[in-house]
Motif scaffolding. Structure first.
Motif, PDB file in Angstrom:
ATOM      1  N   ARG A   1      60.575 -21.209 -46.117  1.00  0.00           N
ATOM      2  CA  ARG A   1      60.079 -22.445 -46.609  1.00  0.00           C
ATOM      3  C   ARG A   1      58.864 -22.859 -45.717  1.00  0.00           C
ATOM      4  NH1 ARG A   1      63.241 -27.931 -47.937  1.00  0.00           N
ATOM      5  NH2 ARG A   1      61.467 -28.986 -48.706  1.00  0.00           N
ATOM      6  N   TYR A   2      59.140 -22.571 -44.237  1.00  0.00           N
ATOM      7  CA  TYR A   2      58.337 -23.333 -43.361  1.00  0.00           C
ATOM      8  C   TYR A   2      57.514 -22.398 -42.348  1.00  0.00           C
ATOM      9  CZ  TYR A   2      61.197 -27.380 -43.819  1.00  0.00           C
ATOM     10  OH  TYR A   2      61.912 -28.514 -44.558  1.00  0.00           O
ATOM     11  N   SER A   3      57.624 -21.014 -43.027  1.00  0.00           N
ATOM     12  CA  SER A   3      56.685 -20.077 -42.096  1.00  0.00           C
ATOM     13  C   SER A   3      55.321 -19.704 -43.013  1.00  0.00           C
ATOM     14  CB  SER A   3      57.495 -18.652 -42.438  1.00  0.00           C
ATOM     15  OG  SER A   3      57.642 -18.210 -43.706  1.00  0.00           O
ATOM     16  N   VAL A   4      55.100 -20.410 -44.207  1.00  0.00           N
ATOM     17  CA  VAL A   4      53.775 -20.298 -44.661  1.00  0.00           C
ATOM     18  C   VAL A   4      52.797 -21.652 -44.157  1.00  0.00           C
ATOM     19  CG1 VAL A   4      52.390 -20.275 -46.939  1.00  0.00           C
ATOM     20  CG2 VAL A   4      54.621 -19.056 -46.836  1.00  0.00           C
ATOM     21  N   ALA A   5      51.641 -21.348 -43.560  1.00  0.00           N
ATOM     22  CA  ALA A   5      50.894 -22.409 -43.128  1.00  0.00           C
ATOM     23  C   ALA A   5      50.130 -22.820 -44.403  1.00  0.00           C
ATOM     24  CB  ALA A   5      49.812 -21.518 -42.298  1.00  0.00           C
ATOM     25  N   MET A   6      49.927 -24.247 -44.195  1.00  0.00           N
ATOM     26  CA  MET A   6      49.357 -24.886 -45.225  1.00  0.00           C
ATOM     27  C   MET A   6      47.689 -25.141 -44.949  1.00  0.00           C
ATOM     28  SD  MET A   6      51.606 -25.679 -47.687  1.00  0.00           S
ATOM     29  CE  MET A   6      52.730 -24.220 -47.681  1.00  0.00           C
ATOM     30  N   THR A   7      47.045 -25.031 -45.974  1.00  0.00           N
ATOM     31  CA  THR A   7      45.700 -25.371 -45.944  1.00  0.00           C
ATOM     32  C   THR A   7      45.223 -26.242 -47.194  1.00  0.00           C
ATOM     33  OG1 THR A   7      43.272 -24.255 -45.750  1.00  0.00           O
ATOM     34  CG2 THR A   7      44.986 -23.010 -46.840  1.00  0.00           C
ATOM     35  N   ASN A   8      43.909 -26.816 -47.136  1.00  0.00           N
ATOM     36  CA  ASN A   8      43.594 -27.452 -48.543  1.00  0.00           C
ATOM     37  C   ASN A   8      42.461 -26.721 -48.854  1.00  0.00           C
ATOM     38  OD1 ASN A   8      44.960 -29.846 -47.919  1.00  0.00           O
ATOM     39  ND2 ASN A   8      43.469 -30.483 -46.339  1.00  0.00           N
ATOM     40  N   MET A   9      42.554 -25.247 -48.860  1.00  0.00           N
ATOM     41  CA  MET A   9      41.563 -24.268 -49.705  1.00  0.00           C
ATOM     42  C   MET A   9      42.475 -23.434 -50.273  1.00  0.00           C
ATOM     43  SD  MET A   9      38.684 -23.781 -46.542  1.00  0.00           S
ATOM     44  CE  MET A   9      39.502 -22.841 -45.628  1.00  0.00           C
ATOM     45  N   PRO A  10      42.374 -23.468 -51.705  1.00  0.00           N
ATOM     46  CA  PRO A  10      43.173 -22.707 -52.306  1.00  0.00           C
ATOM     47  C   PRO A  10      43.271 -21.165 -52.188  1.00  0.00           C
ATOM     48  CG  PRO A  10      42.210 -24.482 -53.707  1.00  0.00           C
ATOM     49  CD  PRO A  10      41.494 -24.628 -52.407  1.00  0.00           C
ATOM     50  N   LYS A  11      41.934 -20.600 -52.040  1.00  0.00           N
ATOM     51  CA  LYS A  11      41.688 -19.166 -51.995  1.00  0.00           C
ATOM     52  C   LYS A  11      42.528 -18.770 -50.732  1.00  0.00           C
ATOM     53  CE  LYS A  11      37.521 -18.134 -54.286  1.00  0.00           C
ATOM     54  NZ  LYS A  11      36.209 -17.818 -54.374  1.00  0.00           N
ATOM     55  N   SER A  12      42.240 -19.729 -49.330  1.00  0.00           N
ATOM     56  CA  SER A  12      42.920 -19.429 -48.279  1.00  0.00           C
ATOM     57  C   SER A  12      44.595 -19.346 -48.251  1.00  0.00           C
ATOM     58  CB  SER A  12      42.423 -20.161 -46.832  1.00  0.00           C
ATOM     59  OG  SER A  12      41.083 -20.109 -46.669  1.00  0.00           O
ATOM     60  N   GLN A  13      44.786 -20.636 -48.892  1.00  0.00           N
ATOM     61  CA  GLN A  13      46.314 -20.797 -49.444  1.00  0.00           C
ATOM     62  C   GLN A  13      46.926 -19.663 -49.942  1.00  0.00           C
ATOM     63  OE1 GLN A  13      48.131 -23.818 -47.987  1.00  0.00           O
ATOM     64  NE2 GLN A  13      49.428 -21.754 -48.018  1.00  0.00           N
ATOM     65  N   VAL A  14      46.085 -19.138 -51.036  1.00  0.00           N
ATOM     66  CA  VAL A  14      46.924 -17.965 -51.643  1.00  0.00           C
ATOM     67  C   VAL A  14      46.897 -16.613 -50.787  1.00  0.00           C
ATOM     68  CG1 VAL A  14      46.028 -16.000 -53.389  1.00  0.00           C
ATOM     69  CG2 VAL A  14      45.949 -18.551 -53.988  1.00  0.00           C
ATOM     70  N   ASP A  15      45.851 -16.451 -50.102  1.00  0.00           N
ATOM     71  CA  ASP A  15      46.063 -15.188 -49.003  1.00  0.00           C
ATOM     72  C   ASP A  15      47.247 -15.577 -48.148  1.00  0.00           C
ATOM     73  OD1 ASP A  15      43.831 -14.037 -50.236  1.00  0.00           O
ATOM     74  OD2 ASP A  15      42.253 -14.830 -48.699  1.00  0.00           O
ATOM     75  N   MET A  16      47.358 -16.656 -47.595  1.00  0.00           N
ATOM     76  CA  MET A  16      48.383 -17.010 -46.556  1.00  0.00           C
ATOM     77  C   MET A  16      49.831 -16.661 -47.143  1.00  0.00           C
ATOM     78  SD  MET A  16      47.283 -20.343 -44.434  1.00  0.00           S
ATOM     79  CE  MET A  16      45.577 -20.646 -44.096  1.00  0.00           C
ATOM     80  N   VAL A  17      49.931 -17.216 -48.491  1.00  0.00           N
ATOM     81  CA  VAL A  17      51.206 -16.772 -49.297  1.00  0.00           C
ATOM     82  C   VAL A  17      51.342 -15.362 -49.455  1.00  0.00           C
ATOM     83  CG1 VAL A  17      52.501 -17.308 -51.187  1.00  0.00           C
ATOM     84  CG2 VAL A  17      51.338 -19.278 -50.335  1.00  0.00           C
TER      85      VAL A  17
END
Length: 181
Positions: free
Chosen positions: A117-133
């Motif tokens: 739950r808390y290990s995925v960094a959050m960003t406001n950029m959808p493409k970056s968020q997809v890559d992080m997940v």
């Protein structure tokens, strides 16, 4: 001809009847399953029952059953197969949860995903968020062996109507990834 004691024969026959009932129930459920992941699980359960029935039949006929080969640990591969990477990213970008951190956190709060739950960094950029997940969950596993990204895709699919293409795409990707992982 079998030289089994009568009590053992009755016990084997009783167990065989029980396994046949379980097998029939699994096959009936299989014809009504909606998801490919459930279908795969049910098929594996049916195969296990078939193997047990065959072993009991061998014992009842007086043959020494061959021990089943020990299950090999599933090879855990790292990363995402190249042929799934682009469709996975494109499908996730269609999900509203990647445009809103709170919505994404709600998905990660699902009981099956709480370890991450808390290990995925959050960003406001959808493409970056997809890559992080993807990078955070692709090589993570629950204690029962389930891949975290596969679970994420299944949980995410629950947010969409079953009649939508996005729901079907998410579950299809989960099934494909599960076969790889």
């Amino acid at each position: 001809m079998s030289t089994l004691p009568d009590y053992k024969r009755r016990a084997l026959e009783s167990r065989r009847a029980q396994l046949i009932e379980e097998y029939d129930a699994i096959m009936a459920q299989l014809s009504h399953t909606l998801s490919a992941a459930d279908e795969l699980k049910l098929k594996r359960q049916a195969q296990a029952r078939e193997a047990e029935i065959a072993e009991i039949d061998a014992q009842l006929q007086g043959r020494v059953p061959q021990p089943a080969p020990a299950p090999q640990p599933r090879k855990r591969t790292s990363g995402i197969p190249a042929e799934l990477s682009s469709p996975l990213k494109n499908t996730l970008l269609q999900c509203a949860e990647f445009a809103n951190n709170q919505a994404l956190q709600a998905v990660l709060a699902h009981e099956m995903l709480t370890p991450w739950r808390y290990s995925v960094a959050m960003t406001n950029m959808p493409k970056s968020q997809v890559d992080m997940v993807i990078s955070q969950l692709a090589d993570q596993y629950r204690a029962d062996g389930q891949n975290a990204l596969v679970i994420f895709l299944q949980v995410l699919a629950e947010n969409y109507d079953e009649a939508t293409q996005l729901h079907r795409d998410l579950l299809d990707l989960a099934t494909q990834l599960a076969a790889y992982k």
